[in-house]
Motif scaffolding. Sequence first.
Motif, PDB file in Angstrom:
ATOM      1  N   ILE A 185      10.483  12.882  12.961  1.00 31.60           N
ATOM      2  CA  ILE A 185      11.103  13.192  11.665  1.00 31.60           C
ATOM      3  C   ILE A 185      10.053  13.245  10.563  1.00 31.60           C
ATOM      4  CG2 ILE A 185      12.642  12.264   9.889  1.00 31.60           C
ATOM      5  CD1 ILE A 185      14.413  11.209  12.155  1.00 31.60           C
ATOM      6  N   LEU A 186       9.109  12.303  10.584  1.00 27.12           N
ATOM      7  CA  LEU A 186       8.089  12.257   9.548  1.00 27.12           C
ATOM      8  C   LEU A 186       7.167  13.469   9.603  1.00 27.12           C
ATOM      9  CD1 LEU A 186       7.177   8.456   9.636  1.00 27.12           C
ATOM     10  CD2 LEU A 186       8.409   9.664   7.836  1.00 27.12           C
ATOM     11  N   PHE A 187       6.902  13.988  10.805  1.00 28.66           N
ATOM     12  CA  PHE A 187       6.009  15.147  10.933  1.00 28.66           C
ATOM     13  C   PHE A 187       6.755  16.466  10.744  1.00 28.66           C
ATOM     14  CE2 PHE A 187       3.048  12.112  12.905  1.00 28.66           C
ATOM     15  CZ  PHE A 187       1.847  12.558  12.370  1.00 28.66           C
ATOM     16  N   GLU A 188       7.904  16.622  11.397  1.00 24.22           N
ATOM     17  CA  GLU A 188       8.638  17.884  11.291  1.00 24.22           C
ATOM     18  C   GLU A 188       9.435  17.974   9.993  1.00 24.22           C
ATOM     19  OE1 GLU A 188      11.077  18.665  14.639  1.00 24.22           O
ATOM     20  OE2 GLU A 188       9.394  18.932  16.028  1.00 24.22           O
TER      21      GLU A 188
ATOM     22  N   LEU B 290       0.829  -1.207   0.000  1.00 23.13           N
ATOM     23  CA  LEU B 290       0.000   0.000   0.000  1.00 23.13           C
ATOM     24  C   LEU B 290       0.864   1.258   0.000  1.00 23.13           C
ATOM     25  CD1 LEU B 290      -2.729   1.490   0.306  1.00 23.13           C
ATOM     26  CD2 LEU B 290      -2.487   1.191   2.795  1.00 23.13           C
ATOM     27  N   LYS B 291       1.885   1.276   0.853  1.00 21.31           N
ATOM     28  CA  LYS B 291       2.778   2.431   0.900  1.00 21.31           C
ATOM     29  C   LYS B 291       3.467   2.640  -0.443  1.00 21.31           C
ATOM     30  CE  LYS B 291       7.061   4.098   2.910  1.00 21.31           C
ATOM     31  NZ  LYS B 291       8.214   3.806   3.794  1.00 21.31           N
TER      32      LYS B 291
ATOM     33  N   THR C 253       4.414   6.521   4.831  1.00 24.71           N
ATOM     34  CA  THR C 253       4.836   5.859   6.068  1.00 24.71           C
ATOM     35  C   THR C 253       3.817   6.066   7.181  1.00 24.71           C
ATOM     36  OG1 THR C 253       7.165   6.166   5.475  1.00 24.71           O
ATOM     37  CG2 THR C 253       6.672   5.685   7.778  1.00 24.71           C
ATOM     38  N   ILE C 254       3.304   7.288   7.324  1.00 28.11           N
ATOM     39  CA  ILE C 254       2.322   7.571   8.376  1.00 28.11           C
ATOM     40  C   ILE C 254       1.044   6.773   8.146  1.00 28.11           C
ATOM     41  CG2 ILE C 254       0.825   9.370   9.333  1.00 28.11           C
ATOM     42  CD1 ILE C 254       3.140  11.338   8.809  1.00 28.11           C
ATOM     43  N   ILE C 255       0.571   6.718   6.904  1.00 24.99           N
ATOM     44  CA  ILE C 255      -0.633   5.941   6.591  1.00 24.99           C
ATOM     45  C   ILE C 255      -0.398   4.457   6.878  1.00 24.99           C
ATOM     46  CG2 ILE C 255      -2.135   5.152   4.708  1.00 24.99           C
ATOM     47  CD1 ILE C 255      -1.941   7.938   3.523  1.00 24.99           C
TER      48      ILE C 255
END
Length: 299
Positions: free
Chosen positions: A126-129, A49-50, A73-75
């Motif tokens: 890291i993924l958000f910022e 999916l990613k 990655t977040i999903i």
Amino acid sequence: MNSITDWLEMVRKLLNVPLIKLKGMEITLWAVLYFIVLFFLLFYLTGKLKKWLVDRLLAKFYVEVGVREAIGTIIRYFVIVVGFVIILQTAGIDLTALNVLAGAVGLGLGFGLQNIVSNFVCGIIILFERPIKVGDRIEVGNVEGAVRRINARSTTVVTNDNISIIVPNSKFVTENVVNWSHDNHNVRFKIPVPVPYGCDVRLVERLLLEAAAENEDILEKPAPGVRFLQYTGSGLGFELRAWTTTMVHRKGMLVSALNFAIYDKFNEHGIKVSNISLRDVRIREGNLEVKMRGGGENG
């Protein structure tokens, strides 16, 4: 036919053998196998999916690759958490009955898996910022290279020697990180060029700018520049400053190409590139005599 039925009945009874009993709830061998198979299937499908989100869906909207990787990655993490709960419920495992077990596991994580948990949390940060993203050229500690993957626990950095270095995510949160392409990919390189005294400094400046202008990887805007920085004991210190976007990941190659071009141009005009003085050392009658030569020659 009866033998097959008997065999299936035996398998059913074997799989329904209770392994653990918690507050009236029985966890059978069938539930364990069901959980393991579906959990690995969940990991496999969320990976697909990613990949589909990053390479197909989001690519159609011309989203930057680093943003696509972060969203994918977040999903994936979200689907894994939801799927994990659903698998437990469908396997007949009551989550409320696992409170004691979950507390023990949490205690174990707190003491024995501190670094793993820390790196996982740092991966989410890291993924958000997004202080770094896939494709960035970074330096952290003694590691320098391009970011290839940002995973839950670690980040993969590939050097110019095509060596993959696995860096724990906590390094990017707790240490100083040099990101060469954080906002854009325009990077300026500085090439020191020492020349001996007596050279025509304006000629040196012109030749350095010509060498930069003839290199297709050097940007016209911002324009290359030359700085006359210092007088040293061995000569004059110049510095060529040039901008590029295409060679951010190939600094050595670009500097080498410019040095070759500068050397050829200086040779054509009789200018030597040297940062050391030649010395004659002679001993006469017990006295040490040092004579300087070559420091002021222009070739």
